[in-house]
Design a protein around this motif. Sequence first.
Motif: not given
Length: 218
Positions: A48-68
């Motif tokens: 969430d913090v990364s997405r709002r800061d525009g760090q989309m690659v890091r945000a995508k990786l964090a969310f994906s790890r949680l879901i998996e």
Amino acid sequence: AQRVWIWLALSLDRLHRTPEALTALDRLKSALPAGDPLAAEVWYWEGDVSRRDGQMVRAKLAFSRLIEQFPQAPWTAQARLGLGLVYLSQQAFRQAREQFREVSMRNPEGVAALDARLLEGLCLVRLQRFEEAAGVLRVCLSAAKEPEMIAQAAFYLGEALSGLKRYDPALEAYRRAIEALPSSKWQSLSLFGVGWAQFQLRDCEESLATLSRYLEEP
């Protein structure tokens, strides 16, 4: 004591000290044992913090790890919403729609389901799947209670109906958005929609007045 690091990170985030916030979350991740349920919450906030800061690659990786790794965790629905928003920002509307639909299908009565339906409707509008979009957005609008949600759902419904060239019901949807939340960006966007629909209906005098009002909006 470990949860204090999350609160510290969120405090830093609210102070717009994003690098320090993410460093605090990284420190907590390194201290957690493998499979610790707290990791799900840490990954959510990292995303969430990364997405709002525009760090989309890091945000995508964090969310994906949680879901998996934590598919049944309480944070998973919010992570799917976050991942969908990442895809939406990248105009990957099909992938975004998949995430939003998964949230609403898994738990139709959950707190995240209404947000997910609204965003799914937006994705369908962007994909020009207007009939499906209108169906999703009507359901969303009938359930919405907050003015912001009503205004957004009504505006997107107006867009879907305009895409279908059903300009009379589109006018009703745009006007409902304006009534729900005047003096907002949804009013401005909906004013343009009203003017366009009036033009398509050959009501040129009304269209002229509406578009003139739209141009006067701050």
